[in-house]
Design an enzyme around this catalytic site. Structure first.
Site, mmCIF file in Angstrom:
data_model
loop_
_atom_site.group_PDB
_atom_site.id
_atom_site.type_symbol
_atom_site.label_atom_id
_atom_site.label_comp_id
_atom_site.label_asym_id
_atom_site.label_seq_id
_atom_site.Cartn_x
_atom_site.Cartn_y
_atom_site.Cartn_z
ATOM 1 N N SER A 132 48.930 -3.387 33.409
ATOM 2 C CA SER A 132 50.373 -3.393 33.197
ATOM 3 C C SER A 132 50.862 -1.955 33.072
ATOM 4 C CB SER A 132 50.729 -4.238 31.966
ATOM 5 O OG SER A 132 52.129 -4.392 31.853
ATOM 6 N N ASP A 188 48.390 -10.086 27.617
ATOM 7 C CA ASP A 188 48.097 -10.845 28.832
ATOM 8 C C ASP A 188 46.687 -10.504 29.312
ATOM 9 O OD1 ASP A 188 48.406 -12.510 31.021
ATOM 10 O OD2 ASP A 188 49.451 -10.992 32.230
ATOM 11 N N HIS A 223 51.410 -5.871 36.585
ATOM 12 C CA HIS A 223 52.783 -6.236 36.239
ATOM 13 C C HIS A 223 53.725 -5.240 36.896
ATOM 14 C CE1 HIS A 223 51.085 -8.094 32.266
ATOM 15 N NE2 HIS A 223 50.897 -8.888 33.316
#
Length: 220
Positions: free
Chosen positions: A37, A159, A63
């Site tokens: 991310s 996540d 992401h």
């Protein structure tokens, strides 16, 4: 009654996309799974261009907004010896290729008789993200199990920790980027705290670990 509006503060588990069905068999085919991310674009740019041809398929969830995921794949492809593409439809995975999830779709892996297949699918945000690392990791565990190497890179939040623990419990090789080499240590830290990580490596060591995995014999 008015329909409830989903907000990004609500957290869905990967069960809303696919059930956990760990693959306990030796498929004979390796797979590399990467989740990242915040800071991940830079981290991946330091990893992927260092990889030689001949490695197992590499599947990446970063992401990133839709539109930017495609241009990022093109950029990595230009910088790398291996081939890099964005997955926007059903795709048979091949050695010497890296596959990046679309910025607005989950990416899941399925195991067929002779190959792994990647699919880009819609659905709810999982762990507050779409694409979600947890969805990729769970599907990778369902498809490849102990034949997988899973890597969690720099990023905010948690996540990936659910799917990483499932991979760890199934005997997969699991790696977290070290705190000192992360832009944000959130995602690796949460996976470590969950007891899902076998190795913690500096960013500059992760390409070598992928190469090692591609060349070693998996023992069951």
């Amino acid at each position: 009654m008015a329909k409830a509006i989903l907000t990004y503060t609500e957290k869905y588990l990967p069960d809303v996309i696919l059930p956990s069905k760990p693959n306990k068999r030796d498929t004979g085919r390796k797979l590399v799974l990467i989740g990242s991310s915040t800071g991940g674009v830079e981290a991946l740019t330091r990893i992927i261009p260092r990889l030689p041809m001949g490695l197992p398929p590499i599947i990446i969830v970063q992401h990133i907004p839709v539109g930017f995921s495609g241009s990022f794949a093109l950029r990595l492809n230009a910088l790398s010896e291996i081939n890099v593409m964005e997955v926007s439809s059903k795709q048979v995975l091949q050695d010497s290729w890296a596959y990046i999830a679309r910025g607005d779709k989950h990416l899941i892996i399925e195991n067929t008789t002779n190959s792994y297949i990647a699919k880009s699918i819609d659905g709810d945000r999982v762990s507050r993200h779409k694409p979600s690392v947890d969805v990729l990791f769970r599907s990778g565990n369902n498809a490849a199990g102990r034949n997988a190497l899973a890597i969690i890179l720099t990023g905010m939040g948690d996540d990936g920790s659910i799917g990483m623990k499932e991979l760890y419990d199934n005997g997969a090789q699991t790696v977290a980027q070290s705190e000192e080499s992360c832009v944000v240590f959130g995602m690796p830290k949460q996976a470590i705290l969950k007891g899902a990580i076998r190795e913690v490596l500096h960013l500059d060591k992760i390409a070598d670990r992928i190469i090692q995995f591609g060349r070693e014999t998996i023992r069951f």
